[in-house]
Each structure stands twice: as C-alpha cells, then as structure tokens.
Design a protein around this motif. Structure first.
Motif, PDB file in Angstrom:
ATOM      1  N   ALA A   1      26.809  60.765  15.414  1.00 45.61           N
ATOM      2  CA  ALA A   1      26.029  59.923  14.493  1.00 45.61           C
ATOM      3  C   ALA A   1      24.750  59.474  15.183  1.00 45.61           C
ATOM      4  O   ALA A   1      24.797  58.882  16.269  1.00 45.61           O
ATOM      5  CB  ALA A   1      26.853  58.723  14.050  1.00 45.61           C
ATOM      6  N   PHE A   2      23.621  59.743  14.543  1.00 40.80           N
ATOM      7  CA  PHE A   2      22.311  59.506  15.143  1.00 40.80           C
ATOM      8  C   PHE A   2      21.654  58.262  14.536  1.00 40.80           C
ATOM      9  O   PHE A   2      21.636  58.083  13.325  1.00 40.80           O
ATOM     10  CB  PHE A   2      21.392  60.711  14.904  1.00 40.80           C
ATOM     11  N   GLY A   3      21.061  57.447  15.402  1.00 38.88           N
ATOM     12  CA  GLY A   3      20.375  56.242  14.951  1.00 38.88           C
ATOM     13  C   GLY A   3      18.986  56.519  14.414  1.00 38.88           C
ATOM     14  O   GLY A   3      18.554  57.673  14.263  1.00 38.88           O
ATOM     15  N   ASP A   4      18.240  55.456  14.148  1.00 38.74           N
ATOM     16  CA  ASP A   4      16.926  55.506  13.502  1.00 38.74           C
ATOM     17  C   ASP A   4      15.910  56.255  14.374  1.00 38.74           C
ATOM     18  O   ASP A   4      15.632  55.847  15.506  1.00 38.74           O
ATOM     19  CB  ASP A   4      16.417  54.093  13.244  1.00 38.74           C
ATOM     20  N   ILE A   5      15.319  57.312  13.828  1.00 37.45           N
ATOM     21  CA  ILE A   5      14.402  58.176  14.575  1.00 37.45           C
ATOM     22  C   ILE A   5      12.957  57.689  14.469  1.00 37.45           C
ATOM     23  O   ILE A   5      12.203  57.725  15.444  1.00 37.45           O
ATOM     24  CB  ILE A   5      14.511  59.631  14.076  1.00 37.45           C
TER      25      ILE A   5
ATOM     26  N   ARG B   1      24.412  70.331  24.963  1.00 39.52           N
ATOM     27  CA  ARG B   1      25.074  70.445  26.263  1.00 39.52           C
ATOM     28  C   ARG B   1      26.487  69.873  26.201  1.00 39.52           C
ATOM     29  O   ARG B   1      27.421  70.430  26.797  1.00 39.52           O
ATOM     30  CB  ARG B   1      24.249  69.734  27.342  1.00 39.52           C
ATOM     31  N   ASP B   2      26.659  68.782  25.486  1.00 39.67           N
ATOM     32  CA  ASP B   2      27.988  68.195  25.338  1.00 39.67           C
ATOM     33  C   ASP B   2      28.925  69.159  24.631  1.00 39.67           C
ATOM     34  O   ASP B   2      30.088  69.320  25.026  1.00 39.67           O
ATOM     35  CB  ASP B   2      27.888  66.884  24.557  1.00 39.67           C
TER      36      ASP B   2
ATOM     37  N   LEU C   1      17.477  64.416  22.383  1.00 36.17           N
ATOM     38  CA  LEU C   1      18.856  64.027  22.093  1.00 36.17           C
ATOM     39  C   LEU C   1      19.666  65.217  21.583  1.00 36.17           C
ATOM     40  O   LEU C   1      20.829  65.393  21.968  1.00 36.17           O
ATOM     41  CB  LEU C   1      18.873  62.890  21.078  1.00 36.17           C
ATOM     42  N   LEU C   2      19.064  66.042  20.735  1.00 41.04           N
ATOM     43  CA  LEU C   2      19.770  67.233  20.257  1.00 41.04           C
ATOM     44  C   LEU C   2      20.120  68.169  21.418  1.00 41.04           C
ATOM     45  O   LEU C   2      21.192  68.779  21.425  1.00 41.04           O
ATOM     46  CB  LEU C   2      18.919  67.973  19.223  1.00 41.04           C
ATOM     47  N   ALA C   3      19.239  68.262  22.402  1.00 47.91           N
ATOM     48  CA  ALA C   3      19.524  69.095  23.563  1.00 47.91           C
ATOM     49  C   ALA C   3      20.720  68.542  24.335  1.00 47.91           C
ATOM     50  O   ALA C   3      21.569  69.309  24.818  1.00 47.91           O
ATOM     51  CB  ALA C   3      18.289  69.175  24.465  1.00 47.91           C
TER      52      ALA C   3
END
Length: 236
Positions: A5-9, A25-26, A19-21
C-alpha cells in the motif's frame, strides 16, 4: 497474497520510481504468488511531475494488479474543471504545479490568474482527454480486504464502513484521527502527513509527506504481519 500500500505521491515521480524499485527487490527476495499494489490517492499537485506520475501508474497497471483510490486532490481537480470556487481552492492546494505539468500555462499573478479561468479549465480538460480523464473517473473511494480497510483520508466514527460518505473518505481528519473506536477493520490511510508511518490499534497512517520530506512510504501487509518500505529507510 501480499499487499503493498503506497502513500500520497503528490507529483514526486522520482520517489515513486525509487520506491517501486525497492518493492521489486523485495519481491525478488521474497516471491509471492499474488502481489497486490494499492495506491491511496493524491497522485497529483504540489510536486513537479503530476502528469508523468499518472502516466507511470497507468503503465504499471498493465503489468501489475493495482487498486487506485481517489484522493481529495484528484476530486478537487476534476471538480475544478467546471466549478470556479473549487478551481480557486485547488490552486491554493497545489493545483498550479499540476497545470504546469500538463503544459497548461495559467500565467498567475499575485492577484490571481492572468488568463481567464474558463480558458484555463478548457485547456486542462483537453489535456486530460488524452487518457487521464478515464484514470480519474475509475478511481475507487475505498477498498476492503481481510481485516483491513484502505481509504485516502479515513472514516467517520460510528458509521458502518459500507455507509461512509465520500466527503469523509476523502477529507476527514480530526474526528477520525482522534477516535479510539474499533472501526471493524484496521483503516489504512494517508492524507495527513506524519514524520514516519504511524500505527495505532485501529488505523495505520502511511502519508509521510513525500512532496516535502522526500520520504514516500509503502506498507507491506502479509497475513497479520506488517512492515514498511520507504525511500529513506526500510524496516521489518
């Protein structure tokens, strides 16, 4: 399933890419059959790359299962296409940067726009017509999964999750943030910036003020386990 879940960009495409990178990796280290990306809204305004952010999210949705929620900034931008009061409010909340990212030059002076507002609205509408208007129209106001309820701003205490008003889901603050209620599910939200991801018994706030702080955060949910990935530090 594992949820990211991604916060406010807020137009910070650079932070989104970083962050996507990290998420990629995760996933490489900890593969999962079904990763689900949930974005909590406020993709635009304040930062310099709102248009490219929407382009990137649209591209991502073609290769990854994504849920896109509506933020108050998206709602205000669309309302501002036809409502002068909403347009003026949008300008005060970071809409100027979004217009510029779409190639719209409002020519603002200290007293207001030097171009007629209807002309600015029409130009912005034409820019959105290239595909982004459909993206905005398809945004959901909330998403429930297991023990979690994902939303942009929060919920009104005492109201069933299924009966929440859109105005509250997109704009609420103190009534929600100060509540100790059991909402029925843990509410994962953004909208109100904090220095770090905030976890309480009834909610998780993942808006870490990316546009100003450089910290864009992602909450990772897998079963009952929660962890955080962000553009500053990563903690399990």
């Amino acid at each position: 399933m594992r949820v990211y879940a991604f916060g406010d960009i807020h137009g910070r495409l650079d932070l989104l890419e970083a962050l996507l990178a990290q998420v990629e990796r995760d996933l490489a280290v900890r593969p999962v059959e079904r990763p689900l990306f949930i974005f909590l809204g406020d993709y635009i305004d304040r930062g310099p790359a709102s248009r490219k952010t929407i382009d990137r999210l649209s591209q991502l949705s073609r290769s990854q299962e994504c849920i896109f929620l509506k933020g108050n900034h998206e709602a205000l931008a669309i309302r501002g296409l036809t409502d002068r009061a909403a347009f003026d409010r949008w300008m005060r909340l970071g809409g100027f940067e979004t217009l510029v990212s779409y190639g719209v030059t409002p020519g603002f002076l200290s007293a207001g726009p030097s171009r007629p507002v209807p002309e600015i609205q029409a130009t912005f509408h034409a820019a959105l017509a290239t595909g982004h208007m459909q993206f905005f129209r398809n945004l959901q106001t909330s998403f429930a999964l297991g023990d979690f309820f994902f939303v942009h701003a929060g919920v009104r205490p005492g109201v069933e999750l299924s009966q929440q008003a859109e105005e509250d889901l997109l704009w609420i603050r103190s009534e929600f943030l100060d509540a100790s209620n059991d909402f029925g599910k843990v509410v994962v939200h953004g909208h109100t910036p904090t220095k770090a991801v905030e976890v309480t018994t009834n909610r998780v706030n993942i808006d870490t003020g990316a546009f100003a702080t450089g910290r864009l955060s992602c909450l990772v949910v897998e079963g009952a386990a929660l962890s955080v990935i962000d553009t500053v530090t990563s903690t399990a």
